[in-house]
Motif scaffolding. Structure first.
Motif, PDB file in Angstrom:
ATOM      1  N   LYS A  54      21.010-109.688 -14.158  1.00  0.00           N
ATOM      2  CA  LYS A  54      20.587-108.633 -13.232  1.00  0.00           C
ATOM      3  C   LYS A  54      19.976-109.239 -11.978  1.00  0.00           C
ATOM      4  O   LYS A  54      19.198-110.189 -12.053  1.00  0.00           O
ATOM      5  N   VAL A  55      20.340-108.675 -10.838  1.00  0.00           N
ATOM      6  CA  VAL A  55      19.774-109.053  -9.548  1.00  0.00           C
ATOM      7  C   VAL A  55      19.411-107.763  -8.821  1.00  0.00           C
ATOM      8  O   VAL A  55      20.149-106.773  -8.911  1.00  0.00           O
ATOM      9  N   ALA A  56      18.277-107.767  -8.112  1.00  0.00           N
ATOM     10  CA  ALA A  56      17.837-106.585  -7.367  1.00  0.00           C
ATOM     11  C   ALA A  56      17.861-106.866  -5.872  1.00  0.00           C
ATOM     12  O   ALA A  56      17.438-107.932  -5.423  1.00  0.00           O
ATOM     13  N   ILE A  57      18.382-105.887  -5.111  1.00  0.00           N
ATOM     14  CA  ILE A  57      18.386-105.954  -3.642  1.00  0.00           C
ATOM     15  C   ILE A  57      17.450-104.853  -3.158  1.00  0.00           C
ATOM     16  O   ILE A  57      17.734-103.659  -3.324  1.00  0.00           O
TER      17      ILE A  57
ATOM     18  N   VAL B 111      20.572-102.330  -8.011  1.00  0.00           N
ATOM     19  CA  VAL B 111      20.509-103.196  -9.182  1.00  0.00           C
ATOM     20  C   VAL B 111      21.945-103.608  -9.513  1.00  0.00           C
ATOM     21  O   VAL B 111      22.814-102.757  -9.749  1.00  0.00           O
ATOM     22  N   VAL B 112      22.183-104.922  -9.484  1.00  0.00           N
ATOM     23  CA  VAL B 112      23.500-105.490  -9.745  1.00  0.00           C
ATOM     24  C   VAL B 112      23.466-106.113 -11.134  1.00  0.00           C
ATOM     25  O   VAL B 112      22.685-107.030 -11.389  1.00  0.00           O
ATOM     26  N   THR B 113      24.293-105.613 -12.039  1.00  0.00           N
ATOM     27  CA  THR B 113      24.349-106.135 -13.406  1.00  0.00           C
ATOM     28  C   THR B 113      25.740-106.717 -13.637  1.00  0.00           C
ATOM     29  O   THR B 113      26.744-106.092 -13.267  1.00  0.00           O
TER      30      THR B 113
ATOM     31  N   ALA C 146      28.291-103.756 -12.803  1.00  0.00           N
ATOM     32  CA  ALA C 146      27.712-102.411 -12.816  1.00  0.00           C
ATOM     33  C   ALA C 146      26.686-102.326 -11.692  1.00  0.00           C
ATOM     34  O   ALA C 146      25.854-103.227 -11.536  1.00  0.00           O
ATOM     35  N   LEU C 147      26.769-101.255 -10.923  1.00  0.00           N
ATOM     36  CA  LEU C 147      25.876-101.061  -9.778  1.00  0.00           C
ATOM     37  C   LEU C 147      25.116 -99.750  -9.921  1.00  0.00           C
ATOM     38  O   LEU C 147      25.700 -98.720 -10.281  1.00  0.00           O
ATOM     39  N   SER C 148      23.829 -99.799  -9.625  1.00  0.00           N
ATOM     40  CA  SER C 148      23.049 -98.567  -9.531  1.00  0.00           C
ATOM     41  C   SER C 148      22.143 -98.669  -8.315  1.00  0.00           C
ATOM     42  O   SER C 148      21.803 -99.768  -7.862  1.00  0.00           O
ATOM     43  N   ALA C 149      21.783 -97.517  -7.765  1.00  0.00           N
ATOM     44  CA  ALA C 149      20.884 -97.460  -6.613  1.00  0.00           C
ATOM     45  C   ALA C 149      19.730 -96.547  -6.981  1.00  0.00           C
ATOM     46  O   ALA C 149      19.936 -95.396  -7.366  1.00  0.00           O
TER      47      ALA C 149
END
Length: 327
Positions: free
Chosen positions: A235-238, A248-250, A306-309
């Protein structure tokens, strides 16, 4: 020899039916695109040219991905922005075009995909497939099936699941590198920080792929960045301070993460990129770059993004980045 597939349950069969929330539309360039519709104003647009997501909108109809105002939407050039698929290579090597040919080919809708695990949160999805043309086989002499499922979740999350199978009949394995070349829309690149990659080793493409270790407690942007973070976390957060939004990039099946922004000089040198557009975009890309993936005939690889905002604000304490990354 692979075991015969077990009969599908009625639930699995239902899951494989084309979603009623998918619409096929002709583009201005005369090509087809697909539109996935979710709750409220959530939507995803996919160009069959490139098998490429070109739009991802949230509940409020706000665009979450960056696509250049100068992007080409027809062959032979790739589409600048959205989520290009980089296969069978990331970067430039040998006689293959930069970032491979998958992003420059017409994909087709896969009407008979192998079953994926059922996820009840997914309401709208589409399955695409790419197989090599005779011209592709001349530059990369390997037979493959590339299946791609693009899905819009109930809460507006976007996921891309790639499955690549070696279908060579001559017994030869093949190797490839890969990336989901994801372009995020941001308010101002100088107000954005990326968390989750601190202390990671990276290859700096601006400095001849020299290896360094990330020193900061977050990645911030003051000049051109083109780095491949090795063995990156899942997981990485922008964090976009001005928009009070965190992406959130998973990732699964993809060990590396590429971080890229061309900054002003390189932006001006690109014909399909606006001179000042670098201020409003950031690429954070799940990838397999350092160590190529190798498949023997019949073997299949699976890689997922997987992307979430989520709304966020450090000032109000709404987001604890550690909880996002490690929760």
């Amino acid at each position: 020899m692979a075991a015969a597939a077990a009969p599908q349950s009625p639930q699995q069969q239902q899951q494989q039916q084309p979603s009623p929330l998918v619409e096929r539309v002709k583009t201005a360039a005369g090509l087809e695109k697909l539109v996935l519709r979710g709750q409220r104003n959530c939507s995803v647009e996919i160009s069959l040219y490139g098998g490429q997501v070109t739009s991802w909108k949230n509940d409020y109809g706000e665009e979450l991905l960056f696509v250049s105002s100068k992007a080409n939407f027809k062959p032979p050039k790739p589409i600048r922005g959205g989520i290009p698929i980089c296969f069978p290579q990331f970067g430039t090597h040998g006689n293959l075009e930069q970032h491979g040919f998958a992003r420059n080919r017409l994909w087709t809708v896969d009407d008979n995909p192998p079953p994926l695990p059922i996820n009840p949160a997914i309401k709208a999805f589409v399955d695409l497939i790419l197989k090599p043309s005779e011209d592709d086989l001349k530059v990369w002499p390997h037979s493959f099936e590339f299946r791609l499922r693009i899905a819009l979740g109930q809460g507006g999350d976007l996921s891309l699941t790639s499955r690549i199978r070696n279908t060579n009949t001559d017994g030869r394995p093949f190797s490839y590198t890969f990336a989901y070349h994801t372009h995020f829309s941001v308010s101002d690149i100088s107000e954005v920080r990326v968390e989750g990659l601190e202390t990671m080793d990276y290859l700096d493409n601006i400095k001849g792929k020299e290896r360094f270790t990330e020193q900061g407690d977050a990645i911030v942007f003051e000049s051109e960045v083109d780095k491949v973070y090795l063995a990156a976390p899942s997981k990485v957060a922008i964090i976009d301070h001005e928009k009070k939004r965190t992406f959130v990039v998973t990732k699964e099946g993809l060990p590396d993460a590429v971080v890229w922004n061309p900054w002003d000089k390189k932006a001006k040198a690109m014909q399909d990129f606006g001179d000042a557009e670098y201020k409003h975009m950031l690429c954070v890309e799940p990838a397999a770059v350092e160590k190529p993936i190798t498949l023997k005939p019949g073997e299949e690889w699976k890689g997922r993004l997987a992307l979430s905002a989520v709304p966020s604000s450090y000032c109000s304490g709404q987001l604890d980045p550690q909880r996002v990354l490690h929760g």
